[in-house]
Motif scaffolding. Structure first.
Motif, PDB file in Angstrom:
ATOM      1  N   THR A  11       0.825  -1.209   0.000  1.00 55.58           N
ATOM      2  CA  THR A  11       0.000   0.000   0.000  1.00 55.58           C
ATOM      3  C   THR A  11       0.852   1.249   0.000  1.00 55.58           C
ATOM      4  O   THR A  11       0.601   2.201  -0.750  1.00 55.58           O
ATOM      5  CB  THR A  11      -0.925  -0.004   1.237  1.00 55.58           C
ATOM      6  N   ARG A  15       1.242   4.298  -2.773  1.00 56.40           N
ATOM      7  CA  ARG A  15       1.177   5.734  -2.472  1.00 56.40           C
ATOM      8  C   ARG A  15       2.398   6.453  -3.034  1.00 56.40           C
ATOM      9  O   ARG A  15       2.292   7.557  -3.562  1.00 56.40           O
ATOM     10  CB  ARG A  15       1.085   5.955  -0.959  1.00 56.40           C
ATOM     11  N   ARG A  19       2.445   9.381  -5.826  1.00 57.98           N
ATOM     12  CA  ARG A  19       3.105  10.660  -5.553  1.00 57.98           C
ATOM     13  C   ARG A  19       4.054  11.031  -6.681  1.00 57.98           C
ATOM     14  O   ARG A  19       4.092  12.178  -7.132  1.00 57.98           O
ATOM     15  CB  ARG A  19       3.849  10.587  -4.225  1.00 57.98           C
TER      16      ARG A  19
END
Length: 319
Positions: A11, A15, A19
Motif C-alpha cells: 500500500t 502511495r 506521488r
C-alpha cells in the motif's frame, strides 16, 4: 521526491507511485502553461523577463569582480559537473550490487540530457541579446540546461541520502540542494544568457523527468528500488566484529593423573562457571566485541598451548 522506504508495504509503495506520478503530471501541466505563454509572446511575461535581465546586466557590466565570481559559480554548477556527479553515483551503486538503483540514476542523467535538447530544439527561443554582453552561451534558451541538470542532480543525491541520515541530516541536505539549485539558476539570469522564464522552465522540466523515470521503474520492477535501498544501507553500515573468547580456568596444582580430583567434577547448576544454557556460550566462551588482546591471561602459554592442555600432559611440568 523520495525513494521508496526500505520498510514499505504494498500500500505504501502504491502511495509512493501515485506521488511520483503526481509530481510528473503537475510539473507537466505547469510547464505546458509556461511554454504556451512563451511561444504566445504574452506581454506581461516578456516585460518581466526583459526588466530582470536588463537590470542585472547593467549591474554585471559595472562590477567586473562580482561578474567574475558569478561566472565561476555558473561554471562549477554546469551541466558537465552535474552529470559527472550522477555518473560517479551510478558507478558506485553498480559496484556494490544496487543495479536497479544505479540504472535509476543513469536513466535520470540520460533522459534529462535528451529531454533538455529535445525541448530546446522544439521551442528554439532566442537568448537575451546585448551590445556588450558579459558572458556567452550557445544554443536555444528555453528551457535552461543548467537549471534542469542541477535540479535533477540535487534531487537524486538527496534521495540517495534520505534514508542514510537522520532528520537533521535530511534538513541540511535539502537546504543545501535548494540553495544550489536557486544559485545556479540565478547565475544564468545574472550573466544575461537566460531569461527568468527559461530557468523556471528548466526546473519544471526537471520535475517531469524525475517523476517520469521513477514511475516507469516502479511499474517495471515493483519494489526493486526499495530492495536496493536496503542493500545500500547494509553494504555501507558500520561493521562490528564478534569473536569467541575461551573461558579461563585455574591451572591445576595437584597431580593431573589423580582420579576424582574436585576440579574434574562438572560445575553445579547455577554456579559461576556454568552458563544458563549448560555448556553453551556462557559456559565455554562468551561473545566479545573486537579481537582478543595479545597475551591475555588464560589464552596461550609460552609453547602455544592453553593451561588446560598443559595440565593434561602427564610428562610435562606445569608451572
Amino acid at each position: 521526491m523520495h525513494l521508496t522506504n526500505s520498510t514499505t508495504s504494498a500500500t505504501a509503495r502504491n502511495r509512493s507511485l501515485l506521488r511520483d506520478a503526481a509530481v510528473m503530471l503537475v510539473c507537466a501541466a505547469l510547464f505546458s502553461l509556461l511554454a504556451a505563454l512563451v511561444t504566445g509572446h504574452w506581454r506581461p511575461l516578456e516585460r518581466f523577463d526583459q526588466e530582470w535581465t536588463d537590470e542585472l546586466h547593467i549591474y554585471a557590466r559595472e562590477h567586473r569582480i562580482w561578474t567574475a565570481s558569478v561566472q565561476t559559480l555558473s561554471d562549477i554548477g554546469g551541466t558537465v559537473t552535474m552529470r559527472t556527479l550522477l555518473g560517479i553515483a551510478a558507478a558506485w551503486l553498480w559496484l556494490i550490487g544496487a543495479r536497479v538503483l544505479a540504472g535509476w540514476v543513469a536513466a535520470q542523467t540520460l533522459v534529462g540530457w535528451g529531454a533538455q535538447w529535445a525541448l530546446k530544439l522544439a521551442f528554439d527561443r532566442a537568448r537575451p541579446g546585448f551590445s556588450d554582453p558579459v558572458s556567452h552561451a550557445g544554443g536555444p534558451a528555453f528551457p535552461s540546461g543548467h537549471a534542469m541538470a542541477s535540479t535533477i542532480t540535487c534531487a537524486v543525491l538527496v534521495s540517495l541520502l534520505w534514508y542514510r541520515v537522520r532528520r537533521r541530516g535530511r534538513t541540511a541536505a535539502s537546504a543545501v540542494a535548494a540553495a544550489t539549485v536557486l544559485t545556479i539558476g540565478w547565475t544564468r539570469i545574472a550573466l544575461g544568457v537566460h531569461w527568468p522564464s527559461d530557468v523556471l522552465g528548466g526546473w519544471l522540466a526537471a520535475g517531469i523527468v524525475l517523476g517520469a523515470v521513477t514511475t516507469v521503474i516502479e511499474l517495471w520492477r515493483p519494489g526493486a528500488l526499495a530492495r536496493d535501498v536496503r542493500r545500500v544501507n547494509w553494504r555501507t553500515r558500520p561493521r562490528v566484529q564478534r569473536v569467541i573468547v575461551p573461558s579461563v580456568r585455574p591451572v591445576r596444582t595437584a597431580d593431573p593423573m589423580d582420579e576424582g580430583h574436585p576440579d574434574d567434577a562438572p560445575p553445579a547448576e547455577g554456579s559461576p562457571d556454568r552458563g544458563p544454557l549448560g555448556d553453551g556460550l556462557l559456559g565455554d566462551g562468551a561473545l566479545r566485541e573486537g579481537p582478543p588482546a595479545d597475551g591475555a591471561p588464560g589464552e596461550h602459554g609460552p609453547d602455544g598451548a592453553t593451561p588446560r592442555d598443559a595440565a593434561d600432559r602427564p610428562d610435562e611440568t606445569v608451572s
